[in-house]
Design a protein around this motif. Structure first.
Motif, PDB file in Angstrom:
ATOM      1  N   LEU A  38      -7.511  -2.455   3.651  1.00  0.00           N
ATOM      2  CA  LEU A  38      -6.130  -2.260   4.091  1.00  0.00           C
ATOM      3  C   LEU A  38      -5.814  -0.815   4.446  1.00  0.00           C
ATOM      4  O   LEU A  38      -4.708  -0.513   4.899  1.00  0.00           O
ATOM      5  N   SER A  39      -6.782   0.075   4.266  1.00  0.00           N
ATOM      6  CA  SER A  39      -6.604   1.476   4.661  1.00  0.00           C
ATOM      7  C   SER A  39      -7.161   1.761   6.046  1.00  0.00           C
ATOM      8  O   SER A  39      -6.982   2.860   6.579  1.00  0.00           O
ATOM      9  N   LEU A  40      -7.823   0.765   6.645  1.00  0.00           N
ATOM     10  CA  LEU A  40      -8.512   0.990   7.915  1.00  0.00           C
ATOM     11  C   LEU A  40      -7.581   0.839   9.108  1.00  0.00           C
ATOM     12  O   LEU A  40      -6.557   0.164   9.054  1.00  0.00           O
ATOM     13  N   LYS A  41      -7.988   1.460  10.192  1.00  0.00           N
ATOM     14  CA  LYS A  41      -7.290   1.337  11.467  1.00  0.00           C
ATOM     15  C   LYS A  41      -7.508  -0.052  12.041  1.00  0.00           C
ATOM     16  O   LYS A  41      -8.552  -0.667  11.830  1.00  0.00           O
ATOM     17  N   ILE A  57      -2.639  -9.623  -8.983  1.00  0.00           N
ATOM     18  CA  ILE A  57      -3.302  -9.525  -7.677  1.00  0.00           C
ATOM     19  C   ILE A  57      -2.265  -9.653  -6.558  1.00  0.00           C
ATOM     20  O   ILE A  57      -2.293  -8.891  -5.586  1.00  0.00           O
ATOM     21  N   LEU A  58      -1.352 -10.603  -6.688  1.00  0.00           N
ATOM     22  CA  LEU A  58      -0.327 -10.801  -5.663  1.00  0.00           C
ATOM     23  C   LEU A  58       0.513  -9.550  -5.464  1.00  0.00           C
ATOM     24  O   LEU A  58       0.752  -9.131  -4.318  1.00  0.00           O
ATOM     25  N   ASN A  59       0.932  -8.933  -6.534  1.00  0.00           N
ATOM     26  CA  ASN A  59       1.775  -7.745  -6.398  1.00  0.00           C
ATOM     27  C   ASN A  59       0.991  -6.548  -5.874  1.00  0.00           C
ATOM     28  O   ASN A  59       1.554  -5.684  -5.185  1.00  0.00           O
ATOM     29  N   PHE A  60      -0.304  -6.482  -6.161  1.00  0.00           N
ATOM     30  CA  PHE A  60      -1.142  -5.433  -5.564  1.00  0.00           C
ATOM     31  C   PHE A  60      -1.152  -5.580  -4.045  1.00  0.00           C
ATOM     32  O   PHE A  60      -0.946  -4.608  -3.317  1.00  0.00           O
ATOM     33  N   PHE A  61      -1.419  -6.803  -3.570  1.00  0.00           N
ATOM     34  CA  PHE A  61      -1.447  -7.028  -2.127  1.00  0.00           C
ATOM     35  C   PHE A  61      -0.074  -6.753  -1.512  1.00  0.00           C
ATOM     36  O   PHE A  61       0.020  -6.139  -0.440  1.00  0.00           O
ATOM     37  N   ARG A  62       0.982  -7.234  -2.140  1.00  0.00           N
ATOM     38  CA  ARG A  62       2.318  -6.980  -1.621  1.00  0.00           C
ATOM     39  C   ARG A  62       2.585  -5.484  -1.481  1.00  0.00           C
ATOM     40  O   ARG A  62       3.078  -5.016  -0.450  1.00  0.00           O
ATOM     41  N   GLU A  63       2.257  -4.725  -2.522  1.00  0.00           N
ATOM     42  CA  GLU A  63       2.558  -3.297  -2.493  1.00  0.00           C
ATOM     43  C   GLU A  63       1.718  -2.565  -1.455  1.00  0.00           C
ATOM     44  O   GLU A  63       2.228  -1.722  -0.716  1.00  0.00           O
ATOM     45  N   PHE A  64       0.414  -2.897  -1.384  1.00  0.00           N
ATOM     46  CA  PHE A  64      -0.435  -2.141  -0.450  1.00  0.00           C
ATOM     47  C   PHE A  64      -0.126  -2.501   0.995  1.00  0.00           C
ATOM     48  O   PHE A  64      -0.084  -1.636   1.868  1.00  0.00           O
ATOM     49  N   ILE A  65       0.107  -3.780   1.269  1.00  0.00           N
ATOM     50  CA  ILE A  65       0.447  -4.160   2.640  1.00  0.00           C
ATOM     51  C   ILE A  65       1.782  -3.538   3.041  1.00  0.00           C
ATOM     52  O   ILE A  65       1.956  -3.065   4.178  1.00  0.00           O
ATOM     53  N   ASN A  66       2.713  -3.490   2.107  1.00  0.00           N
ATOM     54  CA  ASN A  66       4.008  -2.888   2.426  1.00  0.00           C
ATOM     55  C   ASN A  66       3.940  -1.370   2.514  1.00  0.00           C
ATOM     56  O   ASN A  66       4.810  -0.754   3.137  1.00  0.00           O
ATOM     57  N   LEU A  67       2.913  -0.746   1.922  1.00  0.00           N
ATOM     58  CA  LEU A  67       2.669   0.669   2.196  1.00  0.00           C
ATOM     59  C   LEU A  67       2.370   0.868   3.677  1.00  0.00           C
ATOM     60  O   LEU A  67       2.807   1.851   4.294  1.00  0.00           O
ATOM     61  N   ARG A  68       1.626  -0.064   4.250  1.00  0.00           N
ATOM     62  CA  ARG A  68       1.332   0.013   5.692  1.00  0.00           C
ATOM     63  C   ARG A  68       2.615  -0.100   6.512  1.00  0.00           C
ATOM     64  O   ARG A  68       2.733   0.490   7.588  1.00  0.00           O
ATOM     65  N   LYS A  69       3.557  -0.882   6.006  1.00  0.00           N
ATOM     66  CA  LYS A  69       4.830  -1.036   6.700  1.00  0.00           C
ATOM     67  C   LYS A  69       5.716   0.199   6.520  1.00  0.00           C
ATOM     68  O   LYS A  69       6.395   0.644   7.446  1.00  0.00           O
ATOM     69  N   THR A  70       5.712   0.754   5.325  1.00  0.00           N
ATOM     70  CA  THR A  70       6.548   1.913   5.019  1.00  0.00           C
ATOM     71  C   THR A  70       6.092   3.164   5.749  1.00  0.00           C
ATOM     72  O   THR A  70       6.918   3.971   6.201  1.00  0.00           O
TER      73      THR A  70
END
Length: 553
Positions: free
Chosen positions: A360-363, A448-461
């Motif tokens: 989730l950190s990749l381009k 696990i669900l909240n990890f994915f939610r937070e990291f994906i939403n970092l991409r949005k933020t």
């Protein structure tokens, strides 16, 4: 006979109006889906049959997907790739019987369009699985070709002959009503006859299918098996297959613009093979194989996995599609827990989240498979029911039952007398009630669900994380440092995959620590930070199994 000129004029005028009205109606069907900014640029892949059931029959459907739009928004994804939803012979949909209709198990065509409308209105793009390497052996084209042989208009749509092909790999036969044994080529299976891309009429049919669905409203296409459009075996004819795939890319891009989402499934980890398909973007199987093989880190992991993706060889706006899980693979968390860590759930889960943080950190558009966000388990079987155990129902509830829960696999397993994991009781081989693997059980806390939610939403933020340029500052076994830049914003992600050894990185002045995950030793926590920007360059220690995210505006 004399024709009244006024009457003729009226007829012509009405005809023009009807044509223009029909054209406008088609154009109105497809407008570019507006993705709210900032966006996560993250794709979610799902099997409708297994996702959410709106009518209580145990089978996921279009209405069920539409009802979960808030779930998608909370997760943060903005694109959904649907596994095939055309009318098909098998549960998975990869043997299409009608390219212009939807699978009746999922609902009506109107219900599909309503689902599409709801997703698009909520800023979620829809990618269709375009299965044109082969059809079902029950497709009307194929049935006509078998029955009428060389006099059929579809004879050359397939690779067919009346000549005996006994002993030739991937050749099969059917007997028609005249007693003729009709031989045909089907690389994947006898139930999936290959289409003949040497016949230009087949490409014209593919273009018609693309146009139809784009005008209906899909935002893009995932091309199934383009590596096998030509050739006689699994690694044969790749150069010719790539030429066909590039024709499809050119047609779609030229007609519908550079913002169309288009990606090919070239099932190969060799960068030299994947590169041949450019400018068609392809899923990054090289990354998948590398991260699965080196889940505790390796020097030059990213160099080996992503450096082959050369932006200068692509035209489309989105051209990199990294992933770890999909519908054809053993679920990654099962591999880690059951195999790599010999049943140690904690260590397997930690490494699962760390490797997904790299993804989730990749381009590009990282792609996650439904259920990955809750750690849904699954192993492929090497016998019947084959891949079904990695495509089982999404788990919504602690008790495995409740509104919307799918259970279509239950009757299948009962019919096959499969009792493993109580599959004949609940339809899930690798999931049990109260096992912690469900949305309901993971709504709160360090899950696990909240990890994915937070990291994906970092991409949005932070737009830099979702669409910025990428620089790999460190590519060591015990330290991956990724810098993303978008305008004046910079994101720095530090990840240590190694379970034993720490490392250090000099974080430049001006960066602000905004998120972390600590999985070192007995730690299992993650979340936002609100630290002041660093006043000077700071030597930062990254302990084993730790993640740090910094931002500089």
């Amino acid at each position: 006979m004399r024709v009244n000129k006024k009457f003729l004029y009226l007829i012509v005028t009405l005809s023009i109006i009807l044509i223009l009205t029909h054209s406008c109606a088609l154009l109105q069907l497809k407008k570019k889906t507006e993705i709210p900014e900032p966006s996560s640029n993250t794709m979610y892949s799902l099997l409708i049959r297994s996702f959410y059931d709106s009518d209580g029959d145990g089978i996921g459907d279009f209405r069920g997907v539409a009802q979960k739009v808030e779930y998608f928004k909370e997760l943060g994804i903005d694109t959904i790739w649907f596994l095939p939803f055309n009318k098909a012979k098998s549960y998975h949909g990869y043997d299409v019987e009608d390219y212009y209709d939807v699978e009746p198990d999922y609902g009506t065509f109107e219900e599909f369009k309503e689902m599409l409308k709801i997703l698009n209105e909520n800023g979620i793009r829809v990618v269709m699985d375009l299965v044109v390497n082969h059809t079902a052996n029950t497709h009307p084209w194929f049935k006509d070709a078998v029955e009428n042989t060389t006099s059929s208009p579809y004879w050359n749509y397939y690779i067919m002959t009346l000549e005996d092909k006994s002993g030739h790999a991937h050749w099969h036969w059917k007997m028609n009503s005249k007693g003729q044994k009709v031989w045909y080529f089907g690389l994947f299976d006898l139930s999936m006859p290959d289409l003949n891309f040497s016949n230009l009429a087949v490409m014209e049919e593919v273009k018609k299918i693309i146009d139809f669905w784009y005008l209906v409203g899909v935002d893009g296409f995932r091309l199934d098996a383009p590596k096998h459009y030509m050739g006689w075996d699994w690694d044969d004819g790749i150069t010719q297959s790539a030429q066909v795939a590039r024709q499809i890319e050119s047609y779609i891009r030229t007609k519908y613009g550079n913002d169309v989402i288009l990606v090919g499934e070239v099932f190969d980890g060799n960068p030299s093979v994947l590169s041949q398909f450019a400018p068609l973007p392809v899923f990054n199987f090289t990354f998948m194989y590398n991260i699965r093989s080196n889940y505790e880190g390796q020097d030059n992991l990213l160099q080996n996995a992503i450096s082959w993706v050369n932006s200068n060889t692509y035209y489309l706006a989105s051209y990199h599609f990294p992933f770890i899980d999909n519908h054809d693979l053993d679920r990654w968390i099962s591999v880690l827990i059951d195999q790599k860590y010999s049943g140690n759930v904690t260590n397997g889960t930690k490494q699962y989240l760390l490797t997904n943080a790299v993804l989730l950190s990749l381009k590009g558009i990282p792609t996650i498979y439904y259920g990955c966000e809750i750690g849904l388990r699954g192993w492929k079987w090497r016998t019947d029911p084959w891949d079904m155990p990695v495509r089982e129902p999404m788990q919504w509830y602690t008790a495995q039952s409740g509104t919307g829960q799918t259970y279509w696999t239950k009757s299948v397993y009962q019919a096959k007398n499969i009792t493993f994991g109580n599959a004949n009781v609940d339809g899930a081989m690798y999931d049990e009630p109260n096992d912690g693997v469900s949305v309901q059980e993971q709504e709160n806390g360090y899950t696990i669900l909240n990890f994915f939610r937070e990291f994906i939403n970092l991409r949005k933020t932070y737009p830099a994380l979702s669409k910025g340029t990428i620089t790999v500052e460190r590519d060591w076994k015990n330290l991956i440092a990724i810098k993303r830049t978008y305008g004046s914003q910079e994101i720095l992600v530090l990840i240590n995959l190694d379970p034993q050894w720490s490392n250090t990185f000099t974080v430049p002045a001006g960066y602000k620590w905004v998120w972390y995950a600590f999985f070192n030793d007995t730690n299992f926590e993650f979340g936002p930070k609100n630290e002041a920007p660093l006043g000077q360059n700071t030597n930062w220690t990254v302990n084993p199994r730790q993640i740090y995210v910094f931002v500089k505006n």
